[in-house]
Design an enzyme around this catalytic site. Structure first.
Site, PDB file in Angstrom:
ATOM      1  N   HIS A   1       7.024   9.995  -2.287  1.00  0.00           N
ATOM      2  CA  HIS A   1       7.002   9.415  -3.626  1.00  0.00           C
ATOM      3  C   HIS A   1       8.421   9.097  -4.087  1.00  0.00           C
ATOM      4  CE1 HIS A   1       3.010  11.810  -4.312  1.00  0.00           C
ATOM      5  NE2 HIS A   1       2.801  10.674  -3.678  1.00  0.00           N
TER       6      HIS A   1
ATOM      7  N   SER B   1       3.306  -2.755  -4.427  1.00  0.00           N
ATOM      8  CA  SER B   1       2.595  -2.339  -5.634  1.00  0.00           C
ATOM      9  C   SER B   1       3.053  -3.109  -6.857  1.00  0.00           C
ATOM     10  CB  SER B   1       2.793  -0.837  -5.868  1.00  0.00           C
ATOM     11  OG  SER B   1       2.215  -0.079  -4.830  1.00  0.00           O
ATOM     12  N   ALA B   2       4.383  -3.281  -7.015  1.00  0.00           N
ATOM     13  CA  ALA B   2       4.915  -4.016  -8.166  1.00  0.00           C
ATOM     14  C   ALA B   2       5.018  -5.505  -7.903  1.00  0.00           C
ATOM     15  CB  ALA B   2       6.291  -3.460  -8.539  1.00  0.00           C
TER      16      ALA B   2
ATOM     17  N   GLU C   1       6.952 -11.597   1.794  1.00  0.00           N
ATOM     18  CA  GLU C   1       6.626 -10.298   2.358  1.00  0.00           C
ATOM     19  C   GLU C   1       7.061 -10.258   3.819  1.00  0.00           C
ATOM     20  OE1 GLU C   1       5.628  -6.794   3.666  1.00  0.00           O
ATOM     21  OE2 GLU C   1       5.556  -7.263   1.528  1.00  0.00           O
ATOM     22  N   ALA C   2       7.755  -9.174   4.209  1.00  0.00           N
ATOM     23  CA  ALA C   2       8.246  -9.059   5.577  1.00  0.00           C
ATOM     24  C   ALA C   2       7.125  -8.840   6.585  1.00  0.00           C
ATOM     25  CB  ALA C   2       9.256  -7.918   5.675  1.00  0.00           C
TER      26      ALA C   2
END
Length: 547
Positions: free
Chosen positions: A483, A25-26, A46-47
């Site tokens: 969350h 998201s960030a 990115e994994a």
């Protein structure tokens, strides 16, 4: 374990100006905004794989991603003493877009006062007035440009489809139970009940990857299926990362001429710091890791919302259960979606809900109520199985828990999943908030406009009434709302992991920009505020703002 610069060759032969670890998201927002300066080279790592799975882009498909090991890290928490020793399942996105590619797509910023609290805790530059421009910059909102919303930004935000008779009946019941109406939870005020907003558009999920990376410039290199194993240091200056491609044991290294920005998320960000030598020194040495800097709070301050599922059998075939249990209904829904991008598959099954307070004296809501247009008979290793009849769920979610947990290492490298402890339900407030939530849902369900659609309460069931029985249900059934935030806490104090510019204290050339920096969890789903963090982080790196 060394974290120093190796002698091996570096990826592409030379340094990147910026390296961003994690395309969630960030991370997608940070990388894309930094790459707007075409003079700068940016590497985004990115994994997981590219976001090519059709389930990622189909809004109703997120149920297929909840327990998909190819696209989901599928973490498990440690046993929770106050929850009968149960482990809290923690799905996290392992795919381009991170958790924004597997989540429920609800778009909620949190309460204005949440961000003012951050500023009061020493996070200068993070009050609501100061972060609102970053929310607005990110948005292409269906309501258009206004004091509260942006237009033309990368993140498309749509109104919930109306969903038919059941959502309307739930809202009418809320109003009949004297709960106020709210037509925009991301506007002037949060209190009240209404339709939710989602990061979807034209019947498709609008993840951070789709928002920020769909037209990536040539100076932004996106590297997928590569796990960052540790950060590399010269002294106390971060100079790059060590990484490894999925299925390949060949070590790779990438150098940063400028900065490394860790956007790996609330679980993986503190883990990466710790395996790289940034964390509580005694704990690191116990794992055979040589400390670069002793930072006791790395991994601490873990916060999350808690929730329950109150389930009802429905008197009419108006729920997602009816779709799941019928081949011809599924076929018709698929045909409609394929031809029009409309219908049940273009929706999330979550339509309405709202925010209220367990105590009128509170200065903001601490309880969220959400309708899910299905009911679940059991959860399995691959997801969930709906009841063989029409059913729906209304969930109370506690937004301001006292609980504070931690992330600790179970091994000296990123291959060993960390230990996750939430310490849920250890105070009367945390327990009673969910009990009050169940009672409120029953009050809503008793309103005639909704009760005609209820054949029976399935869970916890009508026999569960007194305080002791409700508390037993809470211990048996409450769970993480997924969350989690706070494990690389931002603050103005020297004990915080990052300062208000998101720089990791005690080292240089390294920042953290994701949900882990939140000093307190926001009161609502966390995706929107995490995107905002990414937007602001890019300006902090570029020196546009000072925090």
């Amino acid at each position: 374990m060394t974290t120093t610069i190796p002698d091996a060759p570096f990826l592409d032969g030379g340094p990147y100006d910026y390296i961003v670890v994690g395309a969630g998201s960030a991370g997608c927002a940070v990388a894309a905004r930094l790459a707007e300066d075409r003079r700068r080279s940016v590497l985004l790592i990115e994994a997981g794989p590219r976001d090519r799975s059709p389930w990622v882009h189909l809004p109703m498909g997120y149920a297929k991603l909840f327990a998909n090991p190819r696209l989901n890290w599928m973490y498990e928490g440690e046993p929770e003493p106050e929850m009968n020793g149960r482990r809290m399942y923690q799905p996290r996105g392992k795919v381009l877009g991170g958790s924004s590619s597997i989540n429920g797509m609800m778009f909620l910023r949190g309460n204005h006062l949440d961000f003012d609290d951050w500023a009061a805790l020493g996070c200068s530059g993070w009050s609501f007035r100061e972060v609102l421009p970053y929310f607005r910059r990110s948005e292409d909102h269906f309501l258009g440009e206004s004091e509260w919303h942006g237009s033309g930004g990368p993140v498309k935000i749509s109104d919930s489809t109306r969903g038919g008779r059941l959502p309307e009946a739930v809202l009418s019941a809320c109003y009949a139970a004297d709960l106020p109406r709210n037509d925009d939870f991301n506007g002037a005020a949060q209190d009240g009940f209404g339709y939710y907003q989602f990061n979807t558009a034209r019947g498709r999920r609008w993840s951070s990857a789709r928002a920020y990376l769909k037209s990536a410039p040539p100076n932004l290199r996106i590297l997928t299926d590569c796990t960052v194993e540790r950060l590399l240091f010269e002294g106390r200056t971060c100079r790059g990362v060590a990484l490894r491609r999925t299925g390949d044991d060949t070590p790779l290294h990438a150098r940063a001429a400028g900065e490394v920005i860790v956007s790996a998320g609330t679980i993986a960000a503190p883990q990466l710091l710790m395996v790289s030598g940034i964390g509580p020194a005694a704990g690191l040495m116990a794992q055979g890791i040589a400390p670069v800097v002793d930072r006791a709070e790395v991994g601490r301050n873990l916060q999350d919302h808690t929730s329950l599922q109150v389930m009802f059998r429905c008197t009419e075939p108006v729920t997602v259960n009816d779709l799941a249990n019928s081949v011809w209904r599924r076929g018709l829904a698929g045909l409609r979606y394929g031809l029009t991008r409309k219908g049940v598959l273009s929706e999330t099954g979550i339509y309405v809900g709202g925010f209220t307070r367990t105590d009128p004296a509170l200065d903001r809501p601490d309880l969220q109520i959400t309708l899910s247009n299905w009911s679940v008979a059991e959860r399995t290793s691959t997801g969930a199985r709906q009841h063989p009849f029409s059913g729906f769920t209304i969930s109370p979610e506690h937004l301001a828990p006292d609980a504070r947990g931690d992330i600790t290492l179970s091994g000296p490298d990123m291959r060993a999943a960390p230990r996750i402890r939430f310490n849920f339900l250890q105070t009367d407030y945390d327990r009673n908030a969910l009990i009050q939530g169940v009672r409120l849902i029953r009050r809503i369900a008793a309103q005639p406009v909704l009760s005609v659609l209820i054949a029976e309460e399935l869970r916890p069931g009508p026999s569960v009434q007194d305080e002791a029985a409700l508390l037993s249900f809470v211990r048996e059934a409450a769970g993480s709302d997924i969350h989690g935030v706070g494990t690389c806490r931002m603050g103005g104090d020297e004990d915080s992991v990052v300062d208000p510019q998101l720089r990791v204290r005690g080292v240089s050339g390294l920042r953290v920009a994701d949900a882990s920096i939140m000093p307190r969890v926001v009161r609502g789903n966390t995706h929107a505020s995490t995107v905002m963090i990414g937007e602001k982080a890019a300006d902090l790196v570029k020196g546009v703002v000072q925090g």
